[in-house]
Design an enzyme around this catalytic site. Structure first.
Site, PDB file in Angstrom:
ATOM      1  N   ASP A  53       0.879  -1.166   0.000  1.00 45.81           N
ATOM      2  CA  ASP A  53       0.000   0.000   0.000  1.00 45.81           C
ATOM      3  C   ASP A  53       0.916   1.215   0.000  1.00 45.81           C
ATOM      4  OD1 ASP A  53      -1.638   2.163   0.534  1.00 45.81           O
ATOM      5  OD2 ASP A  53      -2.708   1.213   2.198  1.00 45.81           O
ATOM      6  N   TYR A 156      -5.961  15.180 -10.247  1.00 40.46           N
ATOM      7  CA  TYR A 156      -5.196  14.186 -10.998  1.00 40.46           C
ATOM      8  C   TYR A 156      -4.141  14.846 -11.877  1.00 40.46           C
ATOM      9  CZ  TYR A 156      -4.074  10.379 -14.178  1.00 40.46           C
ATOM     10  OH  TYR A 156      -3.404   9.431 -14.924  1.00 40.46           O
ATOM     11  N   ALA A 188      -7.718   2.754 -22.521  1.00 42.72           N
ATOM     12  CA  ALA A 188      -8.941   2.237 -21.902  1.00 42.72           C
ATOM     13  C   ALA A 188      -8.605   1.466 -20.629  1.00 42.72           C
ATOM     14  CB  ALA A 188      -9.675   1.335 -22.885  1.00 42.72           C
ATOM     15  N   THR A 189      -8.859   2.088 -19.482  1.00 40.71           N
ATOM     16  CA  THR A 189      -8.652   1.452 -18.180  1.00 40.71           C
ATOM     17  C   THR A 189      -9.798   1.836 -17.245  1.00 40.71           C
ATOM     18  OG1 THR A 189      -7.408   3.301 -17.223  1.00 40.71           O
ATOM     19  CG2 THR A 189      -6.134   1.640 -18.448  1.00 40.71           C
TER      20      THR A 189
END
Length: 232
Positions: A53, A156, A188-189
């Site tokens: 993490d 972002y 494309a994700t």
């Protein structure tokens, strides 16, 4: 044999990067936060899974210790883990929203890089690949002909601009390590609801190129699937 550790590798670009590098002969260690998804992805590829993490210092240190105990070193570190952040209008954006994104996309890279540097320095050709984005480019986001200019995602985009600058700073500060950034392009994700026109294979071209180019190449570069691009 090249040993590569990839964060956020249980799906999307990270998983495809792992798959391609395995096929190219790398010993891949698949890092992911979710233990079930990470273990399942690693089992599908026939590689080892290590939970990490990137927002948790203890988790990152434990992951590095695990890799040290099993592989002993790392040749390539791919800092792929990233999140898009909360889908809220700009006027509703909060400091907490932004800090959450920066914690993964920027501070997470710092945590992982710091923890894995001793393992990288055991390699004859240590490489760090930071998965950035053209969304962090002033030039791209102001060009009406580019898809990046059509998206409003303050947290972002700011995080990716920070990551590209972080890459250049690491390249200067760590002359014994080749540190570069990859711009996957509009792929494309899950991050974009699979709206991108590129496949994940196309989106990992730059990452794979940087991970496999070998000694003698430059540090502090931004590379997309067509080659080196200007910072801007």
């Amino acid at each position: 044999m090249t040993t590569t550790f990839i964060t956020g590798a249980n799906k999307g670009l990270g998983l495809e990067t792992a798959r391609r590098l395995v096929n190219l002969g790398h010993t891949v260690v698949l890092g992911a936060r979710d233990p079930e998804r990470g273990a399942a992805a690693a089992a599908d590829l026939g590689v080892r899974f290590v939970r990490i993490d990137v927002t948790d210092d203890s988790s990152v240190r434990a992951a590095a210790a695990d890799v040290e105990a099993h592989e002993g070193h790392v040749d390539v570190l791919v800092n792929n883990a990233g999140i898009p952040g909360a889908a809220v209008d700009a006027e509703a954006l909060t400091g907490r929203d932004v800090l959450e994104v920066l914690d993964v996309n920027v501070a997470g890279v710092v945590r992982t890089t710091t923890a894995f540097l001793p393992l990288l320095r055991r390699s004859p050709d240590p490489v760090i690949v930071n998965v950035s984005s053209g969304m962090g480019s002033l030039e791209h986001t102001h060009d009406p002909d580019r898809a990046e200019s059509q998206v409003i995602a303050p947290a972002y985009t700011a995080s990716k601009a920070a990551l590209t600058m972080l890459t250049t700073q690491y390249a200067k500060a760590l002359p014994d390590v080749r540190v570069n950034a990859a711009d996957p392009g509009y792929t494309a994700t899950d991050l974009n609801g699979h709206s991108g026109p590129q496949t994940v294979t196309e989106g990992t071209d730059a990452v794979v190129a940087l991970a496999t180019e070998g000694p003698g190449h430059g540090s502090g570069r931004l590379v997309d699937r067509h080659g080196e691009t200007a910072w801007g």
